[in-house]
Design a protein around this motif. Structure first.
Motif, PDB file in Angstrom:
ATOM      1  N   ARG A  39     -11.974  -0.659 -11.398  1.00  0.00           N
ATOM      2  CA  ARG A  39     -12.246  -0.873 -10.053  1.00  0.00           C
ATOM      3  C   ARG A  39     -11.265   0.105  -9.207  1.00  0.00           C
ATOM      4  NH1 ARG A  39      -9.169  -4.819  -6.616  1.00  0.00           N
ATOM      5  NH2 ARG A  39     -10.293  -4.845  -4.537  1.00  0.00           N
ATOM      6  N   PHE A  40     -11.936   0.785  -8.553  1.00  0.00           N
ATOM      7  CA  PHE A  40     -11.411   1.766  -7.481  1.00  0.00           C
ATOM      8  C   PHE A  40     -11.339   1.096  -6.195  1.00  0.00           C
ATOM      9  CE2 PHE A  40     -12.435   4.180 -10.854  1.00  0.00           C
ATOM     10  CZ  PHE A  40     -11.525   5.029 -11.392  1.00  0.00           C
ATOM     11  N   ALA A  41     -10.111   1.065  -5.483  1.00  0.00           N
ATOM     12  CA  ALA A  41     -10.016   0.521  -4.125  1.00  0.00           C
ATOM     13  C   ALA A  41      -8.954   0.914  -3.169  1.00  0.00           C
ATOM     14  CB  ALA A  41      -9.920  -1.104  -4.163  1.00  0.00           C
ATOM     15  N   GLY A  42      -8.728   0.559  -2.090  1.00  0.00           N
ATOM     16  CA  GLY A  42      -7.737   0.893  -1.132  1.00  0.00           C
ATOM     17  C   GLY A  42      -7.957   2.184  -0.323  1.00  0.00           C
ATOM     18  N   PRO A  43      -7.079   2.601   0.327  1.00  0.00           N
ATOM     19  CA  PRO A  43      -6.977   3.821   1.236  1.00  0.00           C
ATOM     20  C   PRO A  43      -7.209   5.175   0.543  1.00  0.00           C
ATOM     21  CG  PRO A  43      -4.968   2.619   1.535  1.00  0.00           C
ATOM     22  CD  PRO A  43      -5.731   1.835   0.831  1.00  0.00           C
ATOM     23  N   ARG A  44      -6.554   5.081  -0.695  1.00  0.00           N
ATOM     24  CA  ARG A  44      -6.493   6.243  -1.414  1.00  0.00           C
ATOM     25  C   ARG A  44      -7.470   6.224  -2.754  1.00  0.00           C
ATOM     26  NH1 ARG A  44      -0.210   6.897  -2.139  1.00  0.00           N
ATOM     27  NH2 ARG A  44      -0.200   4.432  -1.527  1.00  0.00           N
ATOM     28  N   ASN A  45      -8.198   5.144  -2.654  1.00  0.00           N
ATOM     29  CA  ASN A  45      -9.259   4.757  -3.777  1.00  0.00           C
ATOM     30  C   ASN A  45      -8.558   4.725  -5.193  1.00  0.00           C
ATOM     31  OD1 ASN A  45     -11.962   4.373  -4.610  1.00  0.00           O
ATOM     32  ND2 ASN A  45     -12.298   6.421  -5.165  1.00  0.00           N
ATOM     33  N   ALA A  46      -7.394   4.020  -5.130  1.00  0.00           N
ATOM     34  CA  ALA A  46      -6.637   4.042  -6.252  1.00  0.00           C
ATOM     35  C   ALA A  46      -7.475   3.284  -7.444  1.00  0.00           C
ATOM     36  CB  ALA A  46      -5.339   3.366  -6.055  1.00  0.00           C
ATOM     37  N   GLU A  47      -7.037   3.593  -8.627  1.00  0.00           N
ATOM     38  CA  GLU A  47      -7.506   2.505  -9.996  1.00  0.00           C
ATOM     39  C   GLU A  47      -6.716   1.309  -9.853  1.00  0.00           C
ATOM     40  OE1 GLU A  47      -6.824   0.632 -13.166  1.00  0.00           O
ATOM     41  OE2 GLU A  47      -5.781   2.684 -13.456  1.00  0.00           O
ATOM     42  N   MET A  48      -7.278   0.198  -9.328  1.00  0.00           N
ATOM     43  CA  MET A  48      -6.504  -1.011  -9.219  1.00  0.00           C
ATOM     44  C   MET A  48      -6.561  -2.142 -10.353  1.00  0.00           C
ATOM     45  SD  MET A  48      -5.101  -0.954  -6.273  1.00  0.00           S
ATOM     46  CE  MET A  48      -4.736  -2.682  -6.045  1.00  0.00           C
ATOM     47  N   SER A  49      -7.647  -1.784 -11.102  1.00  0.00           N
ATOM     48  CA  SER A  49      -7.751  -2.625 -12.617  1.00  0.00           C
ATOM     49  C   SER A  49      -8.851  -2.069 -13.509  1.00  0.00           C
ATOM     50  CB  SER A  49      -8.065  -3.953 -12.210  1.00  0.00           C
ATOM     51  OG  SER A  49      -9.575  -3.953 -11.642  1.00  0.00           O
ATOM     52  N   ALA A  50      -8.402  -2.250 -14.715  1.00  0.00           N
ATOM     53  CA  ALA A  50      -9.399  -1.458 -15.591  1.00  0.00           C
ATOM     54  C   ALA A  50      -9.556  -2.599 -16.920  1.00  0.00           C
ATOM     55  CB  ALA A  50      -8.806  -0.250 -16.143  1.00  0.00           C
ATOM     56  N   ALA A  51     -10.499  -2.486 -17.518  1.00  0.00           N
ATOM     57  CA  ALA A  51     -10.854  -3.092 -18.904  1.00  0.00           C
ATOM     58  C   ALA A  51     -11.405  -2.167 -19.801  1.00  0.00           C
ATOM     59  CB  ALA A  51     -11.693  -4.186 -18.791  1.00  0.00           C
ATOM     60  N   ALA A  52     -10.724  -2.220 -21.185  1.00  0.00           N
ATOM     61  CA  ALA A  52     -10.985  -1.152 -22.232  1.00  0.00           C
ATOM     62  C   ALA A  52     -11.414  -1.811 -23.552  1.00  0.00           C
ATOM     63  CB  ALA A  52      -9.893  -0.231 -22.433  1.00  0.00           C
TER      64      ALA A  52
ATOM     65  N   LEU B 133       0.776  -1.159   0.006  1.00  0.00           N
ATOM     66  CA  LEU B 133      -0.161   0.062  -0.163  1.00  0.00           C
ATOM     67  C   LEU B 133       0.831   1.322  -0.075  1.00  0.00           C
ATOM     68  CD1 LEU B 133      -2.891  -1.005   2.380  1.00  0.00           C
ATOM     69  CD2 LEU B 133      -2.831  -0.936  -0.234  1.00  0.00           C
ATOM     70  N   SER B 134       2.048   1.158   0.296  1.00  0.00           N
ATOM     71  CA  SER B 134       3.130   2.538   0.474  1.00  0.00           C
ATOM     72  C   SER B 134       3.559   2.767  -0.944  1.00  0.00           C
ATOM     73  CB  SER B 134       4.024   2.240   1.266  1.00  0.00           C
ATOM     74  OG  SER B 134       4.976   1.099   0.775  1.00  0.00           O
ATOM     75  N   ASP B 135       3.337   1.819  -2.038  1.00  0.00           N
ATOM     76  CA  ASP B 135       3.708   2.123  -3.362  1.00  0.00           C
ATOM     77  C   ASP B 135       3.131   3.210  -3.982  1.00  0.00           C
ATOM     78  OD1 ASP B 135       3.805   1.766  -6.406  1.00  0.00           O
ATOM     79  OD2 ASP B 135       5.557   0.162  -5.486  1.00  0.00           O
ATOM     80  N   PHE B 136       3.707   4.199  -4.643  1.00  0.00           N
ATOM     81  CA  PHE B 136       2.995   5.459  -5.359  1.00  0.00           C
ATOM     82  C   PHE B 136       2.169   5.120  -6.147  1.00  0.00           C
ATOM     83  CE2 PHE B 136       6.318   4.767  -8.450  1.00  0.00           C
ATOM     84  CZ  PHE B 136       5.556   4.956  -9.673  1.00  0.00           C
ATOM     85  N   ARG B 137       1.948   3.679  -6.808  1.00  0.00           N
ATOM     86  CA  ARG B 137       1.024   3.387  -7.778  1.00  0.00           C
ATOM     87  C   ARG B 137      -0.524   3.203  -7.042  1.00  0.00           C
ATOM     88  NH1 ARG B 137       4.920  -1.297 -10.452  1.00  0.00           N
ATOM     89  NH2 ARG B 137       5.583  -1.409  -8.114  1.00  0.00           N
ATOM     90  N   HIS B 138      -0.411   3.098  -5.653  1.00  0.00           N
ATOM     91  CA  HIS B 138      -1.663   2.880  -4.942  1.00  0.00           C
ATOM     92  C   HIS B 138      -2.344   4.572  -4.972  1.00  0.00           C
ATOM     93  CE1 HIS B 138      -2.209  -1.235  -4.014  1.00  0.00           C
ATOM     94  NE2 HIS B 138      -0.756  -1.287  -3.755  1.00  0.00           N
ATOM     95  N   GLY B 139      -1.741   5.380  -5.427  1.00  0.00           N
ATOM     96  CA  GLY B 139      -2.191   6.837  -5.373  1.00  0.00           C
ATOM     97  C   GLY B 139      -3.207   6.991  -6.434  1.00  0.00           C
ATOM     98  N   THR B 140      -3.753   8.027  -6.360  1.00  0.00           N
ATOM     99  CA  THR B 140      -4.871   8.567  -7.182  1.00  0.00           C
ATOM    100  C   THR B 140      -4.419   8.905  -8.899  1.00  0.00           C
ATOM    101  OG1 THR B 140      -4.844  10.996  -6.822  1.00  0.00           O
ATOM    102  CG2 THR B 140      -6.091   9.634  -5.617  1.00  0.00           C
TER     103      THR B 140
END
Length: 334
Positions: free
Chosen positions: A204-217, A163-170
């Motif tokens: 899909r947005f999730a985690g303490p910072r509501n990060a975009e965890m996965s997507a389909a396009a 969760l500390s990884d910057f990729r868990h950001g908005t």
């Protein structure tokens, strides 16, 4: 340049730099690991381990070193534009980790700064430098699968516990799987089908910072071709693409993550379902580093040219817009 190699400066000791890019600099005959900078203090053990000639505790100090020819920027995504521009203004050639920036406007600013300074610019999208992808294009050109009708891509890995990884950001801070992985998927689709006309994305947005965890396009084309991809930081590791046509299918099952042994299998399935596999051995990071250094030494535009980088970012922008608005996004013609 009349020299045989360039001096590299690396801004930051990120994992991708330690595991892939710095070893590639060491492997490329036309490259020299000259300087490493880290704002958290010069990682002396890394300077010694990799054989850098010098280290700095400040990025600006590295940029001020006249011996540095080119810099590699493995910084967090929201810092790419700032330091690409600073490096260009310091007269350094720029290899910027992907994504090039947070949007097309920032990407254009970085490219313009490099053009104004007369330095080479490339986004560090290294997977195309594996020879398996050239082989795929050869097979398509030779009619191995008939007329191409579509492409499917996937790229996932599990980062949910970090969760500390910057990729868990908005999105505003450069977080999310679209920035980290979707850019690869988009590039693969564009390299095979060209520029899409519209995109639709769910995420899909999730985690303490509501990060975009996965997507389909889904990417649509006016000529009837269709493409789709999924990316995510919340699933088992997958990195592959499939190109299908009127007479067969090509599958690349080790598409993006570099393999220690360089393995790149290309699977061809004909219309009757018969499968053949070609194994292509290649090393994308050393190849990509050598290519960039060659462009610097001989004043050439990289194969992954700046306008291509900008076009990739425009599609990524559209995917992010669609993910946040739940609407179909039409792409402007350029």
């Amino acid at each position: 340049m009349s020299r045989a190699s360039i001096n590299w400066g690396v801004l930051g000791a990120a994992e991708i730099a330690r595991e892939h890019t710095i070893p590639a600099i060491l492997a490329a005959e036309n490259s020299r690991a000259y300087a490493l900078a880290s704002r958290s203090g010069v990682p002396g053990e890394l300077v010694e381990h990799f054989g850098f000639e010098t280290g700095y505790g400040d990025y600006d100090e590295l940029l001020a070193d006249p011996a540095v020819d080119a810099v590699y920027l493995p910084l967090p995504n929201d810092r790419h534009t700032e330091w690409a521009i600073k490096a260009a203004r310091a007269g350094k050639h720029v290899l910027c980790e992907k994504p090039a920036a947070l949007n097309a406007t920032q990407t254009a600013e970085a490219i313009a700064a490099c053009e104004a300074a007369g330095v080479v610019y490339m986004e560090a999208m290294m997977y195309p430098f594996h020879a398996q992808h050239a082989r795929v294009r050869e097979l398509i050109a030779d009619g191995a699968i008939g007329e191409v009708r579509g492409v499917h891509v996937n790229f996932t890995f599990n980062l949910e516990k970090s969760l500390s990884d910057f990729r868990h950001g908005t999105f505003e801070t450069g977080g999310g799987s679209l920035y980290d992985l979707g850019c690869y998927c988009i590039h693969a689709i564009r390299s095979l089908l060209g520029e899409p006309d519209r995109v639709a994305t769910i995420a899909r947005f999730a985690g303490p910072r509501n990060a975009e965890m996965s997507a389909a396009a889904v990417l649509g084309y006016d000529n009837g071709a269709k493409a789709g991809f999924d990316c995510g930081m919340d699933a088992v590791a997958r990195h592959a693409y499939e190109v299908y046509g009127t007479a067969g299918t090509i599958r690349v099952n080790k598409a993006f993550v570099p393999q220690v042994d360089g393995d790149g299998p290309v699977e061809i399935v004909d219309a009757e379902g018969h499968t053949s596999i070609e194994r292509v051995t290649s090393f994308q990071y050393p190849n990509g580093i050598a290519h960039f250094a060659d462009c610097v030494l001989h004043t050439r535009v990289p194969d992954y040219a700046p306008e291509n980088v900008l076009a990739n970012m425009r599609v990524l922008d559209a995917c992010i817009e669609s993910a946040t608005t739940s609407r179909l996004v039409e792409l402007e013609k350029h």
